[in-house]
Design a protein around this motif. Structure first.
Motif, PDB file in Angstrom:
ATOM      1  N   GLY A  44       0.691  -1.367   0.017  1.00  0.00           N
ATOM      2  CA  GLY A  44      -0.076   0.195   0.049  1.00  0.00           C
ATOM      3  C   GLY A  44       0.789   1.327  -0.084  1.00  0.00           C
ATOM      4  N   ALA A  45       1.825   1.102   0.785  1.00  0.00           N
ATOM      5  CA  ALA A  45       2.967   2.469   0.844  1.00  0.00           C
ATOM      6  C   ALA A  45       3.343   2.497  -0.327  1.00  0.00           C
ATOM      7  CB  ALA A  45       3.752   2.353   2.030  1.00  0.00           C
ATOM      8  N   MET A  46       3.754   1.501  -1.161  1.00  0.00           N
ATOM      9  CA  MET A  46       4.552   1.678  -2.386  1.00  0.00           C
ATOM     10  C   MET A  46       3.435   2.158  -3.425  1.00  0.00           C
ATOM     11  SD  MET A  46       7.714   1.494  -2.149  1.00  0.00           S
ATOM     12  CE  MET A  46       9.027   0.251  -2.237  1.00  0.00           C
ATOM     13  N   ALA A  47       2.436   1.599  -3.583  1.00  0.00           N
ATOM     14  CA  ALA A  47       1.366   1.935  -4.420  1.00  0.00           C
ATOM     15  C   ALA A  47       1.139   3.546  -4.138  1.00  0.00           C
ATOM     16  CB  ALA A  47       0.214   1.398  -4.359  1.00  0.00           C
ATOM     17  N   SER A  48       0.920   4.140  -2.884  1.00  0.00           N
ATOM     18  CA  SER A  48       0.588   5.472  -2.767  1.00  0.00           C
ATOM     19  C   SER A  48       1.775   6.117  -2.995  1.00  0.00           C
ATOM     20  CB  SER A  48       0.378   5.747  -0.935  1.00  0.00           C
ATOM     21  OG  SER A  48      -0.707   4.827  -0.716  1.00  0.00           O
ATOM     22  N   ALA A  49       3.069   5.928  -3.076  1.00  0.00           N
ATOM     23  CA  ALA A  49       4.315   6.554  -3.372  1.00  0.00           C
ATOM     24  C   ALA A  49       4.328   6.479  -4.917  1.00  0.00           C
ATOM     25  CB  ALA A  49       5.445   6.122  -2.755  1.00  0.00           C
ATOM     26  N   GLY A  50       3.487   5.779  -5.652  1.00  0.00           N
ATOM     27  CA  GLY A  50       3.465   5.566  -7.311  1.00  0.00           C
ATOM     28  C   GLY A  50       4.965   4.975  -7.434  1.00  0.00           C
ATOM     29  N   LYS A  51       5.347   4.137  -6.729  1.00  0.00           N
ATOM     30  CA  LYS A  51       6.698   3.226  -6.859  1.00  0.00           C
ATOM     31  C   LYS A  51       6.392   1.813  -6.932  1.00  0.00           C
ATOM     32  CE  LYS A  51       9.427   6.534  -4.599  1.00  0.00           C
ATOM     33  NZ  LYS A  51      10.728   6.684  -3.795  1.00  0.00           N
ATOM     34  N   THR A  52       7.075   1.067  -7.847  1.00  0.00           N
ATOM     35  CA  THR A  52       7.020  -0.412  -7.993  1.00  0.00           C
ATOM     36  C   THR A  52       8.328  -0.618  -7.302  1.00  0.00           C
ATOM     37  OG1 THR A  52       5.921  -0.366 -10.149  1.00  0.00           O
ATOM     38  CG2 THR A  52       7.088  -2.207  -9.565  1.00  0.00           C
ATOM     39  N   PRO A  53       8.307  -1.547  -6.258  1.00  0.00           N
ATOM     40  CA  PRO A  53       9.515  -1.936  -5.535  1.00  0.00           C
ATOM     41  C   PRO A  53      10.162  -3.145  -6.195  1.00  0.00           C
ATOM     42  CG  PRO A  53       7.342  -3.109  -4.347  1.00  0.00           C
ATOM     43  CD  PRO A  53       6.996  -1.917  -5.465  1.00  0.00           C
ATOM     44  N   PRO A  54      11.493  -3.200  -5.923  1.00  0.00           N
ATOM     45  CA  PRO A  54      12.248  -4.143  -6.797  1.00  0.00           C
ATOM     46  C   PRO A  54      11.785  -5.592  -6.041  1.00  0.00           C
ATOM     47  CG  PRO A  54      13.723  -2.751  -5.835  1.00  0.00           C
ATOM     48  CD  PRO A  54      12.384  -2.120  -5.275  1.00  0.00           C
ATOM     49  N   ALA A  55      11.763  -6.560  -7.006  1.00  0.00           N
ATOM     50  CA  ALA A  55      11.533  -7.871  -6.477  1.00  0.00           C
ATOM     51  C   ALA A  55      12.225  -8.304  -5.241  1.00  0.00           C
ATOM     52  CB  ALA A  55      11.831  -9.045  -7.651  1.00  0.00           C
ATOM     53  N   GLY A  56      11.320  -8.912  -4.381  1.00  0.00           N
ATOM     54  CA  GLY A  56      11.727  -9.395  -2.935  1.00  0.00           C
ATOM     55  C   GLY A  56      11.955  -8.366  -1.989  1.00  0.00           C
ATOM     56  N   MET A  57      12.054  -7.018  -2.160  1.00  0.00           N
ATOM     57  CA  MET A  57      11.993  -6.067  -1.047  1.00  0.00           C
ATOM     58  C   MET A  57      11.074  -6.134  -0.219  1.00  0.00           C
ATOM     59  SD  MET A  57      12.147  -1.831  -1.673  1.00  0.00           S
ATOM     60  CE  MET A  57      12.671  -0.779  -0.585  1.00  0.00           C
ATOM     61  N   GLY A  58       9.852  -6.392  -0.508  1.00  0.00           N
ATOM     62  CA  GLY A  58       8.778  -6.651   0.540  1.00  0.00           C
ATOM     63  C   GLY A  58       9.017  -7.600   1.539  1.00  0.00           C
ATOM     64  N   GLU A  59       9.482  -8.825   0.866  1.00  0.00           N
ATOM     65  CA  GLU A  59       9.626 -10.115   1.568  1.00  0.00           C
ATOM     66  C   GLU A  59      10.846  -9.566   2.674  1.00  0.00           C
ATOM     67  OE1 GLU A  59       9.229 -13.447   3.194  1.00  0.00           O
ATOM     68  OE2 GLU A  59       7.776 -12.782   1.849  1.00  0.00           O
ATOM     69  N   TYR A  60      11.815  -8.982   2.296  1.00  0.00           N
ATOM     70  CA  TYR A  60      12.864  -8.661   2.926  1.00  0.00           C
ATOM     71  C   TYR A  60      12.707  -7.885   3.955  1.00  0.00           C
ATOM     72  CZ  TYR A  60      17.189  -6.580   4.355  1.00  0.00           C
ATOM     73  OH  TYR A  60      18.489  -6.387   5.137  1.00  0.00           O
TER      74      TYR A  60
END
Length: 92
Positions: A44-60
């Motif tokens: 949700g935070a990444m979507a609100s910021a309009g960013k696509t996180p790198p693969a694995g970042m959320g899990e990490y």
């Protein structure tokens, strides 16, 4: 040994055999729920910021958060620490 004492001993033994394996399962369920909530918050935070996180970042980030909280770090400190660690690791 009286009949009452024998029953008490049997009940105590039965409870210890049933309760001991259940407690880690409850803890594991709680951990899974916290991890899912963390991932939802992260996404949700990444979507609100309009960013696509790198693969694995959320899990990490969420694994880091759980590890720190389990180690006794406060929720706010764990959030701050893990956000910084993830930013450093994923060069954001």
């Amino acid at each position: 040994m009286t009949l009452t004492t024998a029953r008490f001993s049997a009940i105590t033994l039965a409870l210890s055999l049933v309760v001991a394996p259940v407690l880690p399962a409850i803890a594991s369920e709680d951990q899974n729920m916290i991890h899912r909530l963390c991932m939802a918050g992260f996404n949700g935070a990444m979507a609100s910021a309009g960013k696509t996180p790198p693969a694995g970042m959320g899990e990490y980030t969420c694994t880091c958060f759980l590890d720190e909280v389990n180690a006794g770090v406060s929720i706010q400190s764990a959030q701050d620490n893990c956000k910084q660690k993830a930013a450093d690791r994923y060069k954001l």
